[in-house]
Write a protein that holds these residues in place. Sequence first.
Motif, PDB file in Angstrom:
ATOM      1  N   MET A  59       0.849  -1.204   0.000  1.00  0.00           N
ATOM      2  CA  MET A  59       0.000   0.000   0.000  1.00  0.00           C
ATOM      3  C   MET A  59       0.882   1.250   0.000  1.00  0.00           C
ATOM      4  N   PRO A  60       0.689   2.173  -0.950  1.00  0.00           N
ATOM      5  CA  PRO A  60       1.545   3.364  -1.014  1.00  0.00           C
ATOM      6  C   PRO A  60       1.355   4.250   0.207  1.00  0.00           C
ATOM      7  N   ALA A  61       2.441   4.948   0.582  1.00  0.00           N
ATOM      8  CA  ALA A  61       2.391   5.829   1.738  1.00  0.00           C
ATOM      9  C   ALA A  61       1.478   7.018   1.441  1.00  0.00           C
ATOM     10  N   PRO A  62       0.711   7.459   2.440  1.00  0.00           N
ATOM     11  CA  PRO A  62      -0.191   8.605   2.204  1.00  0.00           C
ATOM     12  C   PRO A  62       0.609   9.864   1.891  1.00  0.00           C
ATOM     13  N   HIS A  63       0.001  10.713   1.062  1.00  0.00           N
ATOM     14  CA  HIS A  63       0.658  11.965   0.683  1.00  0.00           C
ATOM     15  C   HIS A  63       0.706  12.910   1.871  1.00  0.00           C
ATOM     16  N   ASN A  64       1.870  13.450   2.157  1.00  0.00           N
ATOM     17  CA  ASN A  64       2.050  14.372   3.264  1.00  0.00           C
ATOM     18  C   ASN A  64       2.144  15.782   2.711  1.00  0.00           C
ATOM     19  N   SER A  65       1.090  16.567   2.879  1.00  0.00           N
ATOM     20  CA  SER A  65       1.067  17.931   2.345  1.00  0.00           C
ATOM     21  C   SER A  65       1.918  18.880   3.179  1.00  0.00           C
ATOM     22  N   PHE A  66       2.442  18.412   4.316  1.00  0.00           N
ATOM     23  CA  PHE A  66       3.276  19.239   5.184  1.00  0.00           C
ATOM     24  C   PHE A  66       4.715  18.743   5.190  1.00  0.00           C
ATOM     25  N   ASP A  67       5.142  18.119   4.088  1.00  0.00           N
ATOM     26  CA  ASP A  67       6.514  17.624   3.986  1.00  0.00           C
ATOM     27  C   ASP A  67       7.453  18.823   3.896  1.00  0.00           C
ATOM     28  N   GLU A  68       8.234  19.061   4.948  1.00  0.00           N
ATOM     29  CA  GLU A  68       9.085  20.248   5.012  1.00  0.00           C
ATOM     30  C   GLU A  68      10.171  20.221   3.950  1.00  0.00           C
ATOM     31  N   ASP A  69      10.793  19.048   3.763  1.00  0.00           N
ATOM     32  CA  ASP A  69      11.858  18.944   2.762  1.00  0.00           C
ATOM     33  C   ASP A  69      11.331  19.233   1.363  1.00  0.00           C
ATOM     34  N   LYS A  70      10.134  18.727   1.065  1.00  0.00           N
ATOM     35  CA  LYS A  70       9.548  18.959  -0.254  1.00  0.00           C
ATOM     36  C   LYS A  70       9.201  20.437  -0.435  1.00  0.00           C
ATOM     37  N   ALA A  71       8.673  21.064   0.622  1.00  0.00           N
ATOM     38  CA  ALA A  71       8.329  22.480   0.546  1.00  0.00           C
ATOM     39  C   ALA A  71       9.573  23.331   0.324  1.00  0.00           C
ATOM     40  N   GLU A  72      10.676  22.993   1.027  1.00  0.00           N
ATOM     41  CA  GLU A  72      11.921  23.732   0.844  1.00  0.00           C
ATOM     42  C   GLU A  72      12.463  23.541  -0.564  1.00  0.00           C
ATOM     43  N   PHE A  73      12.388  22.306  -1.052  1.00  0.00           N
ATOM     44  CA  PHE A  73      12.886  22.022  -2.403  1.00  0.00           C
ATOM     45  C   PHE A  73      12.117  22.829  -3.442  1.00  0.00           C
ATOM     46  N   GLN A  74      10.786  22.894  -3.294  1.00  0.00           N
ATOM     47  CA  GLN A  74       9.970  23.656  -4.242  1.00  0.00           C
ATOM     48  C   GLN A  74      10.278  25.146  -4.159  1.00  0.00           C
ATOM     49  N   LYS A  75      10.502  25.651  -2.939  1.00  0.00           N
ATOM     50  CA  LYS A  75      10.804  27.066  -2.778  1.00  0.00           C
ATOM     51  C   LYS A  75      12.133  27.423  -3.427  1.00  0.00           C
ATOM     52  N   LEU A  76      13.115  26.535  -3.266  1.00  0.00           N
ATOM     53  CA  LEU A  76      14.432  26.792  -3.834  1.00  0.00           C
ATOM     54  C   LEU A  76      14.417  26.776  -5.351  1.00  0.00           C
ATOM     55  N   HIS A  77      13.504  26.015  -5.923  1.00  0.00           N
ATOM     56  CA  HIS A  77      13.483  25.866  -7.378  1.00  0.00           C
ATOM     57  C   HIS A  77      12.373  26.681  -8.040  1.00  0.00           C
ATOM     58  N   GLU A  78      11.790  27.637  -7.308  1.00  0.00           N
ATOM     59  CA  GLU A  78      10.838  28.548  -7.938  1.00  0.00           C
ATOM     60  C   GLU A  78      11.569  29.459  -8.928  1.00  0.00           C
ATOM     61  N   THR A  79      10.886  29.788 -10.005  1.00  0.00           N
ATOM     62  CA  THR A  79      11.476  30.716 -10.973  1.00  0.00           C
ATOM     63  C   THR A  79      11.370  32.133 -10.431  1.00  0.00           C
ATOM     64  N   PRO A  80      12.478  32.842 -10.288  1.00  0.00           N
ATOM     65  CA  PRO A  80      12.420  34.201  -9.732  1.00  0.00           C
ATOM     66  C   PRO A  80      11.771  35.181 -10.703  1.00  0.00           C
ATOM     67  N   SER A  81      11.253  36.265 -10.162  1.00  0.00           N
ATOM     68  CA  SER A  81      10.672  37.315 -10.997  1.00  0.00           C
ATOM     69  C   SER A  81      11.793  38.073 -11.718  1.00  0.00           C
ATOM     70  N   CYS A  82      11.597  38.270 -13.023  1.00  0.00           N
ATOM     71  CA  CYS A  82      12.598  38.968 -13.842  1.00  0.00           C
ATOM     72  C   CYS A  82      11.919  40.125 -14.579  1.00  0.00           C
ATOM     73  N   PHE A  83      12.665  41.201 -14.783  1.00  0.00           N
ATOM     74  CA  PHE A  83      12.094  42.432 -15.332  1.00  0.00           C
ATOM     75  C   PHE A  83      12.952  42.943 -16.487  1.00  0.00           C
ATOM     76  N   VAL A  84      12.293  43.622 -17.435  1.00  0.00           N
ATOM     77  CA  VAL A  84      13.002  44.388 -18.450  1.00  0.00           C
ATOM     78  C   VAL A  84      12.380  45.779 -18.486  1.00  0.00           C
ATOM     79  N   VAL A  85      13.221  46.818 -18.448  1.00  0.00           N
ATOM     80  CA  VAL A  85      12.750  48.205 -18.427  1.00  0.00           C
ATOM     81  C   VAL A  85      12.978  48.807 -19.804  1.00  0.00           C
ATOM     82  N   ILE A  86      11.918  49.351 -20.409  1.00  0.00           N
ATOM     83  CA  ILE A  86      12.017  49.932 -21.738  1.00  0.00           C
ATOM     84  C   ILE A  86      11.451  51.354 -21.720  1.00  0.00           C
TER      85      ILE A  86
END
Length: 385
Positions: free
Chosen positions: A1-28
């Motif tokens: 039986m697969p392990a239940p999904h943990n929506s409060f997985d701290e390591d997974k949350a940190e990993f997702q935060k680290l790999h978010e695409t940062p906001s980028c700007f161009v001024v014209i």
Amino acid sequence: MPAPHNSFDEDKAEFQKLHETPSCFVVIGKPGSGKSTLARNLAHYWKCKLVTPESAIEWVIKQESDLGSEVSDRLNHGQAIPEALALKIASQRIAALDIKHHGYVLDGLPTLDSEFMSTEEQVSVIKNFELTPEFIINIKISDADLIARRSKQLLYPENNELYSPDLIQPAAAVDEDEEEEGDEEEEEEEIEDDQDPDAIPEQVYELIDPPAPAGALDLMIRRPQDEPDMILKEIETYFSNVLPSLEDFIISHDRQKVIELNGLLGRKDLLNTLMNKLATYCAYCAIQPIPLFPEDEEQDPDLEAEDLLKMLVKRDTVGARFPWRKSRWEASDPVALQQGSIQQGKFQFSVAYLGKIYCMSSEENINKFMENPDLIYCHPSQNTS
């Protein structure tokens, strides 16, 4: 039986935060509309990297790569950097590790001169950057207002900055200004008394540009390109060579991410208008590691790893009940582990990031961590250079 999904997985949350695409700007905008000042201040307050043709060239030369050597040779022989080469350098700068974490503000591209590369080709390169601009910031100002503004601005040779005469005052007027400032402070206090005490005050962003010293007006000069006829020629070139490609760029971009600003606003008002508009978007600055080491404090060389962590856990915390926690690497250097070696971190190379403590063993390693904390989640055998 697969392990239940943990929506409060701290390591997974940190990993997702680290790999978010940062906001980028161009001024014209039109030449002289205030793009560089706005871009410089936006990069400062958004905690991202300012990318200009000049800064990208300086960066690539420091990399000591083949491209850096080519650029250095061209400059040493008094040769110009063509648009195609400048865009190639900018592309490499955008792909650097620090920008992948912090994001960027692009200024100075596309260039007004299209002798070696058309504006359409330059815009195409920008649209195909590894990190494409999320926001287009368009400063709009009429030709007459731009000519009136630029024809009054003066260059102060001591710091190579441009100023408007209304922002510079003679030395004799300094004492009078101090008296006026005192009166203004009293008026502001009276206004504050009338305000709703429960209202949340808006954050006011101050310009980071250095003010001109008192009496600098007498030493300032007008640049030849700020004469009305030269300004008009630049505007005509902008309309014929640059604007059509920029309009296509704007049309093809997400209209909700195109921010138009009134170029008639002062520099400070322009910055605050932009920051207030950005506050309405779901866009956030990259999280910055917090150094925990004072430069004048030395570490006991015999300090054990556990004692080191106990010393750091309550240093510069956000609150008394929110101490920093140990990371999975405890007092070991995560950057050294990523490179395949085990080294104990040192007090003077420690930082707090995402609520946890990370200790590096050298200045080189802490600089790598500060550039891109993503390194801590790389496998030790992977090469991130």
